[in-house]
Design a protein around this motif. Structure first.
Motif, short mmCIF file in Angstrom:
data_model
loop_
_atom_site.label_atom_id
_atom_site.label_comp_id
_atom_site.label_asym_id
_atom_site.label_seq_id
_atom_site.Cartn_x
_atom_site.Cartn_y
_atom_site.Cartn_z
N LEU A 198 95.83 -71.98 -44.50
CA LEU A 198 95.33 -72.62 -43.29
C LEU A 198 96.33 -72.52 -42.15
O LEU A 198 95.96 -72.35 -40.98
CB LEU A 198 95.00 -74.09 -43.59
CG LEU A 198 93.68 -74.31 -44.32
CD1 LEU A 198 93.63 -75.71 -44.93
CD2 LEU A 198 92.50 -74.12 -43.37
N TYR A 199 97.63 -72.63 -42.48
CA TYR A 199 98.67 -72.45 -41.47
C TYR A 199 98.54 -71.11 -40.77
O TYR A 199 98.80 -70.97 -39.58
CB TYR A 199 100.05 -72.48 -42.13
CG TYR A 199 100.78 -73.78 -42.02
CD1 TYR A 199 100.74 -74.55 -40.86
CD2 TYR A 199 101.56 -74.24 -43.07
CE1 TYR A 199 101.43 -75.74 -40.77
CE2 TYR A 199 102.25 -75.44 -42.99
CZ TYR A 199 102.18 -76.18 -41.84
OH TYR A 199 102.87 -77.35 -41.74
N LEU A 200 98.14 -70.11 -41.55
CA LEU A 200 98.05 -68.76 -41.02
C LEU A 200 96.70 -68.49 -40.38
O LEU A 200 96.38 -67.35 -40.03
CB LEU A 200 98.34 -67.76 -42.14
CG LEU A 200 99.76 -67.86 -42.72
CD1 LEU A 200 99.93 -66.95 -43.91
CD2 LEU A 200 100.81 -67.53 -41.65
N PHE A 246 94.54 -81.79 -42.86
CA PHE A 246 94.65 -81.96 -41.41
C PHE A 246 94.20 -80.69 -40.69
O PHE A 246 93.44 -80.74 -39.72
CB PHE A 246 96.08 -82.30 -41.03
CG PHE A 246 96.30 -82.39 -39.55
CD1 PHE A 246 95.87 -83.49 -38.83
CD2 PHE A 246 96.92 -81.36 -38.86
CE1 PHE A 246 96.05 -83.57 -37.45
CE2 PHE A 246 97.11 -81.42 -37.49
CZ PHE A 246 96.68 -82.53 -36.78
N HIS A 247 94.66 -79.55 -41.19
CA HIS A 247 94.29 -78.29 -40.55
C HIS A 247 92.83 -77.90 -40.85
O HIS A 247 92.20 -77.21 -40.05
CB HIS A 247 95.24 -77.17 -40.97
CG HIS A 247 96.54 -77.21 -40.23
ND1 HIS A 247 96.64 -76.89 -38.90
CD2 HIS A 247 97.79 -77.56 -40.62
CE1 HIS A 247 97.90 -77.02 -38.51
NE2 HIS A 247 98.62 -77.44 -39.54
N ASP A 252 86.77 -83.32 -43.88
CA ASP A 252 87.80 -83.22 -44.92
C ASP A 252 88.96 -84.15 -44.61
O ASP A 252 89.43 -84.89 -45.47
CB ASP A 252 88.31 -81.78 -45.03
CG ASP A 252 87.27 -80.83 -45.59
OD1 ASP A 252 86.36 -81.31 -46.31
OD2 ASP A 252 87.36 -79.61 -45.32
N TRP A 253 89.45 -84.12 -43.37
CA TRP A 253 90.57 -84.97 -42.97
C TRP A 253 90.18 -86.45 -42.99
O TRP A 253 90.93 -87.31 -43.47
CB TRP A 253 91.04 -84.57 -41.58
CG TRP A 253 92.11 -85.44 -40.98
CD1 TRP A 253 91.99 -86.21 -39.86
CD2 TRP A 253 93.44 -85.65 -41.46
NE1 TRP A 253 93.18 -86.87 -39.61
CE2 TRP A 253 94.08 -86.54 -40.57
CE3 TRP A 253 94.16 -85.15 -42.55
CZ2 TRP A 253 95.40 -86.95 -40.75
CZ3 TRP A 253 95.47 -85.57 -42.73
CH2 TRP A 253 96.07 -86.45 -41.84
N LYS A 254 88.99 -86.76 -42.49
CA LYS A 254 88.53 -88.15 -42.47
C LYS A 254 88.39 -88.71 -43.89
O LYS A 254 88.63 -89.91 -44.12
CB LYS A 254 87.18 -88.25 -41.75
CG LYS A 254 87.26 -87.98 -40.25
CD LYS A 254 85.88 -88.05 -39.63
CE LYS A 254 85.93 -87.73 -38.13
NZ LYS A 254 84.56 -87.76 -37.53
N LEU A 305 102.02 -79.06 -36.63
CA LEU A 305 100.92 -80.01 -36.82
C LEU A 305 100.04 -80.09 -35.58
O LEU A 305 99.22 -80.98 -35.45
CB LEU A 305 101.47 -81.40 -37.15
CG LEU A 305 102.15 -81.53 -38.51
CD1 LEU A 305 102.69 -82.95 -38.70
CD2 LEU A 305 101.18 -81.17 -39.63
N GLN A 306 100.22 -79.14 -34.68
CA GLN A 306 99.35 -79.06 -33.50
C GLN A 306 98.35 -77.95 -33.74
O GLN A 306 98.72 -76.81 -33.98
CB GLN A 306 100.21 -78.80 -32.25
CG GLN A 306 101.13 -79.96 -31.96
CD GLN A 306 102.20 -79.62 -30.95
OE1 GLN A 306 102.17 -78.56 -30.33
NE2 GLN A 306 103.16 -80.51 -30.77
N ARG A 307 97.06 -78.29 -33.72
CA ARG A 307 96.05 -77.32 -34.09
C ARG A 307 96.00 -76.17 -33.08
O ARG A 307 95.99 -76.39 -31.90
CB ARG A 307 94.67 -77.99 -34.15
CG ARG A 307 94.56 -78.98 -35.32
CD ARG A 307 93.10 -79.28 -35.62
NE ARG A 307 92.98 -80.23 -36.71
CZ ARG A 307 92.86 -81.53 -36.53
NH1 ARG A 307 92.90 -82.05 -35.32
NH2 ARG A 307 92.72 -82.32 -37.56
#
Length: 307
Positions: A198-200, A246-247, A252-254, A305-307
């Motif tokens: 996901l980072y990538l 988060f990403h 999913d995050w909620k 952590l900034q989308r």
């Protein structure tokens, strides 16, 4: 964390480079940077310690110029990540000197690139042979952070790393310890593998979709024998799982964050620390730092952590 920092700027007993880097990230996640913020002095001392541990070869270890030190490539990955995040957060602040930081970061990135195994992964030692999942994800994480901060990173290295994670992923989305003989998966490795994909930016990748579902299965379906709530690598695993969610964002995050937040708050000790088996092995700062980062994800101060 601030009270437990040693005079030389470190934390962590037998693995100070790794733990100090994670502790530094915990302060950065709260918006504190070297010399600025309530804990700016702590971050400055952290940065000074990591810079002192960096050799001309680029390797960051307790051994300094040598290849000694028990943090090994895990520690190098976390240290490179810490340096990248510091550089990303400070390079635009007037009057802040970042020349040494940038040059150290560039050498650390180059060492990671040079130590990639032909299979695409990394191992415990700074050499281009051998591969193991948990080391590999720390290097990918660091490379992504460096690229975010404007440091050149080889696209070929990234491609091989992505391929390594994909080939380490099982049909059900879980991620194995390594290729070949390391065919065993866990909540921790699955969390880390999904996180770096996901980072990538591979949000639509089938491995990511299956991996996200696998993480919910671990947590809500009891998969892995309670590894989610009380495993040997609870803080490490949930650090990657929370960032992955988060990403992934949206529902999913909620669905994920309130549960891990409440679970962590229940684990905090009266002195502010977070215990567990990892703290017994690496010192209380290890679990405490990871817990702080997880709890501060919604602040989005860390560039990664900034989308």
């Amino acid at each position: 964390l601030a009270k437990q920092q040693a005079r030389n700027g470190s934390w962590g007993g037998n693995v100070p480079v790794a733990v100090t880097s994670v502790a530094g990230l915990a302060f950065l996640a709260g918006g504190h940077v070297p010399g600025r913020g309530e804990y700016g002095e702590n971050v400055k001392r952290t940065l000074d310690y990591i810079l002192r541990c960096a050799s001309r070869s680029g390797y960051i270890s307790e051994g300094g110029a040598g290849y000694g030190g028990s943090s090994r490539m895990h520690g190098h990955g976390y240290a490179t990540l810490f340096l990248a995040e510091v550089y990303g957060m400070t390079q635009s602040i007037p009057g802040v000197e970042t020349t040494e930081l940038k040059e150290t970061l560039k050498r650390a990135v180059k060492l990671i690139e040079n130590c990639q195994d032909p299979n695409g992964g990394w191992s415990y030692e700074p050499q281009p042979s051998g591969h193991e999942g948990s080391v590999t994800v720390t290097q990918i994480h660091a490379l992504r952070a460096a690229r975010n901060a404007g440091i050149r990173v080889s696209s070929e290295v990234i491609k091989k790393a992505i391929d390594y994670i994909r080939r380490s992923t099982n049909p059900d989305g879980t991620v194995n310890y390594s290729l070949g003989g390391g065919q065993r998966s866990s909540y921790a490795l699955t969390s880390a593998g999904v996180c770096v994909l996901l980072y990538l930016g591979l949000h639509a990748d089938e491995n990511v979709k299956k991996g996200i579902q696998a993480l919910f299965d671990y947590r809500e379906g009891g998969k892995g024998g309670g590894d989610y709530s009380s495993g040997s690598y609870y803080y490490y695993a949930n650090f990657y799982a929370a960032i992955a969610m988060f990403h992934s964002g949206g529902e999913d995050w909620k669905r994920w964050y309130p549960t891990i937040r409440e679970d962590l708050l229940k684990k905090q000790q009266p002195d502010g620390s977070f215990g567990g088996s990892e703290s017994q092995n690496y010192g209380a700062a290890f679990g405490t730092a990871f817990a702080c980062i997880i709890l501060q994800i919604p602040s989005r101060y860390l560039p990664t952590l900034q989308r």
